[in-house]
Write a protein that holds these residues in place. Structure first.
Motif, mmCIF file in Angstrom:
data_model
loop_
_atom_site.group_PDB
_atom_site.id
_atom_site.type_symbol
_atom_site.label_atom_id
_atom_site.label_comp_id
_atom_site.label_asym_id
_atom_site.label_seq_id
_atom_site.Cartn_x
_atom_site.Cartn_y
_atom_site.Cartn_z
ATOM 1 N N ASN A 185 -6.853 2.851 0.543
ATOM 2 C CA ASN A 185 -5.560 3.625 0.739
ATOM 3 C C ASN A 185 -5.318 3.680 2.062
ATOM 4 O OD1 ASN A 185 -4.565 3.843 -1.783
ATOM 5 N ND2 ASN A 185 -5.347 5.454 -2.347
ATOM 6 N N HIS A 214 1.854 0.425 5.386
ATOM 7 C CA HIS A 214 0.486 0.555 4.700
ATOM 8 C C HIS A 214 0.707 0.642 3.315
ATOM 9 C CE1 HIS A 214 -1.047 1.225 8.622
ATOM 10 N NE2 HIS A 214 0.016 1.591 9.038
ATOM 11 N N TRP A 215 -0.450 0.596 2.374
ATOM 12 C CA TRP A 215 -0.166 0.861 1.004
ATOM 13 C C TRP A 215 -1.076 1.969 0.338
ATOM 14 C CZ3 TRP A 215 2.545 -2.333 -2.316
ATOM 15 C CH2 TRP A 215 3.119 -3.329 -1.563
ATOM 16 N N GLN A 216 -0.700 2.495 -0.728
ATOM 17 C CA GLN A 216 -1.350 3.445 -1.305
ATOM 18 C C GLN A 216 -1.463 2.916 -3.024
ATOM 19 O OE1 GLN A 216 -2.689 6.452 -0.443
ATOM 20 N NE2 GLN A 216 -2.131 5.697 1.718
ATOM 21 N N GLU A 260 1.832 1.352 -4.259
ATOM 22 C CA GLU A 260 3.150 1.686 -3.673
ATOM 23 C C GLU A 260 3.088 1.360 -1.981
ATOM 24 O OE1 GLU A 260 3.381 5.789 -5.020
ATOM 25 O OE2 GLU A 260 3.574 5.211 -6.768
ATOM 26 N N ARG A 261 4.079 1.062 -1.575
ATOM 27 C CA ARG A 261 4.084 0.766 -0.181
ATOM 28 C C ARG A 261 4.710 1.955 0.517
ATOM 29 N NH1 ARG A 261 5.733 -4.784 2.873
ATOM 30 N NH2 ARG A 261 6.311 -5.480 0.715
ATOM 31 N N ASP A 262 3.972 2.262 1.953
ATOM 32 C CA ASP A 262 4.681 3.275 2.695
ATOM 33 C C ASP A 262 4.536 2.712 3.905
ATOM 34 O OD1 ASP A 262 5.157 5.717 3.827
ATOM 35 O OD2 ASP A 262 2.813 6.610 3.578
#
Length: 143
Positions: free
Chosen positions: A89, A65-67, A60-62
């Protein structure tokens, strides 16, 4: 490149372990930290190819940044996945591309315990992360 806070915690925790038995126990404990995936998320589309064990990975993109979320049917591998996620993460795509996976597990004192198949499996997870990011860049996935 600075480490995410969770990666710093992992390094500190594993530095306290004098031997493999303690590290193995700690590895199992880290594996229990992984958020469980739903049955729907444990689907073929989320399965990582190239792993001997079943491994599922979601991204999932935030912002930039990525999680990632991951799970496995193998306890030891869940621990290794938890440590991998602790390291990746919150990274931007460019940082993820530069990650030296063998070096990370060497810093944790786990490199010698990584069999070639486990090492290949973790590399397959990292490759899959990169593929998910590339697909998102092309607008193929938008979570």
């Amino acid at each position: 490149m600075s480490l995410p806070a969770s990666a710093e915690q992992a390094l500190a925790a594993f530095a306290q372990c004098p031997g493999w038995e303690q590290r193995a126990r700690l590895l199992m404990q880290w594996g229990e930290r992984l958020a469980p995936l739903s049955d729907a998320e444990r689907c073929e589309a989320n399965r990582v190819q190239g792993c001997e064990s079943q491994v599922w990975l979601l991204a999932e993109r935030d912002g930039a940044h990525w999680q990632f979320r991951a799970s496995s049917d193998a306890r030891l591998l869940r621990g290794l996945l938890a440590l991998l996620l602790a390291r990746v993460n919150g990274l931007a795509q460019a940082e993820l591309a530069q990650l030296d996976l063998p070096d990370w597990f060497a810093q944790l004192g786990l490199a010698r315990q990584l069999s070639p198949s486990r090492s290949n499996g973790l590399q397959a997870v990292l490759t899959r992360m990169q593929q998910l990011l590339d697909a998102a860049d092309q607008g193929a996935i938008d979570h």
